[in-house]
Every structure is written in structure tokens, then in C-alpha cells.
Motif scaffolding. Sequence first.
Motif, short mmCIF file in Angstrom:
data_model
loop_
_atom_site.label_atom_id
_atom_site.label_comp_id
_atom_site.label_asym_id
_atom_site.label_seq_id
_atom_site.Cartn_x
_atom_site.Cartn_y
_atom_site.Cartn_z
N GLY A 1 -0.28 0.34 -6.16
CA GLY A 1 -1.00 0.52 -4.81
C GLY A 1 0.06 0.05 -3.83
O GLY A 1 1.08 -0.82 -4.18
N VAL A 2 -0.33 0.20 -2.54
CA VAL A 2 0.29 -0.32 -1.43
C VAL A 2 -0.62 -0.90 -0.51
O VAL A 2 -1.57 -0.06 -0.13
N ILE A 3 -0.42 -2.13 0.14
CA ILE A 3 -1.45 -2.69 1.13
C ILE A 3 -0.48 -3.05 2.36
O ILE A 3 0.44 -3.85 2.20
N GLN A 4 -0.57 -2.54 3.61
CA GLN A 4 0.00 -2.87 4.85
C GLN A 4 -0.56 -4.17 5.24
O GLN A 4 -1.78 -4.54 5.29
N LEU A 5 0.32 -5.32 5.47
CA LEU A 5 0.01 -6.73 5.73
C LEU A 5 -0.03 -6.73 7.57
O LEU A 5 0.59 -6.05 7.97
#
Length: 262
Positions: free
Chosen positions: A258-262
Motif C-alpha cells: 500500500g501507499v498513503i499520501q501524506l
Amino acid sequence: MSWERCQQPSRHKLQRSLSPASLCLASGALLGLLACAAALYAQRLQIEGLRGELAELEMLVRANGRPRNLQRETSEELGGCVAGQCQGRYADSAAAQLRGEDSSSRRRRQSDKEERGRTRRRSILHLVPVSTETYEAVDSTVILWRASSLQGNAFEPSPAATAIKEDGFYYIYSQVLFHDWTFLMGQVVMKVGGGESRGNESTRLLTCFTSMPENAEQAYNTCFSAGVYFLEKGSVLQLSVPRFNAGIQLADHSTFMGVIQL
């Protein structure tokens, strides 16, 4: 002569009555009266100051064309609120009244604020496995993914890689459950490209290795890695296992990325 004799005892009595204890009590009472007077004077000054502030507030309200129905209007607006949850709304309404805004302007401003809040939602991508492809020439196994959760516009997922569409900091995580009796297993997350100057240059972001049991029936182990990185628009994320024909459990709850934009 008789008169002086009569006055002498009374003078002695008066001198005896003014003892040191009596003088102390009289002094204490006088100091108490002075302290009370000073407190009353200070309280009076404070009340006068509050009256002046109230007068200035009333002049400000009248100057903005809002008479004394301000309290009634805000009370009606707050009528449907639950106790303890309307302080912010009351402050916004009172400030808008002082600025001379009507109810339609306040509603439009609130709608714009909510719209900005929706557009600022961070992008999120969670991938789960579908299948694997293995390459003997490079001694590697690649996991093919599908998007289980996708929010926002910062990602463009494909089965073997994920393209980044916006510059920024991202939280990247990956986990793989291995079923393999090779002594050492693990996965690598790579970033390919990242701007026109980088081309197809590859950068290793995350590396995870774990030892495996020798017994084939017990040869299960997971490897998890995560980190925060700055990703450029146009860069691509790929996960691979540096083993040919690696044994991987393709369950959503055990192998994912997964990837989460901060």
C-alpha cells in the motif's frame, strides 16, 4: 480643690482603660476598614471598565446595521444543536453578524469550506495479490496486484506497478507471506524513474529479508517493511522477490502492499 480631687481618679481610670491590647484592637479595626474601602473602590473601577466595553460593543453592532436582535437570531440558529457541540458555530455566526453577512453568505462560505475539505483528502492505495510471474534469467518473482482500496488521484495502479501522479511525501508498506524452505526469503520495493532527468533509473526504497525453517511443512514466515519517502510525479513503484519461482501465499490478509499520501 475638691474639684481637682474628683478629676484625678477619673484620669487614672482613663489611663488604665487604654491598655496596649485595646490599642492593638483599635488599630486592627481601622486597617480592616481601610482594606474594605480599597477593595470596594477597585471593584467599582472594574465595573466601570466593563460598562465601557459593553458600550463600545453596542456602538460597533449598531454601526454595522445589526440592532439588538443579534442574541435572538443566534439563539434561534442554535436551537437544534446538542449541548456542548455549538460553540464553534455560535462564534462563526456572531463574527459573521458583526461583519454584516447575511445567512445566505454564511451558508455559501460554509459550503466552500466543506468543499475545500473534501478536495484535500489524501490519496490512499491498498493492493492485494492476484497471481505471480517468475523470471529465471534474473532470478526474480513478481507479484501481480489488484486495487482493494483506492482514494484520490495521486495513483495509477497496474498489475505489476503503481505510477505516482503527484509530487509529495508518501508512506509505503509491504508484507509477503512466504511458504518456501529456501534458507532466506524476502521482498524489495523499487522506485523506477521520477522526473525527466532520472529516466529509467531504479532506486531501492525498502528491503526485507527473513530466515525460513528447513522443514517444508513448517516453512512459513512473513516479512514486513515500511517507510516514508518523497516520490516525484512520473515515478513507478514495483515489488519483487529476488528468488526464481518463490513460494508465496496469495491471501489478501497476509500478502499486500500500500501507499498513503501524506
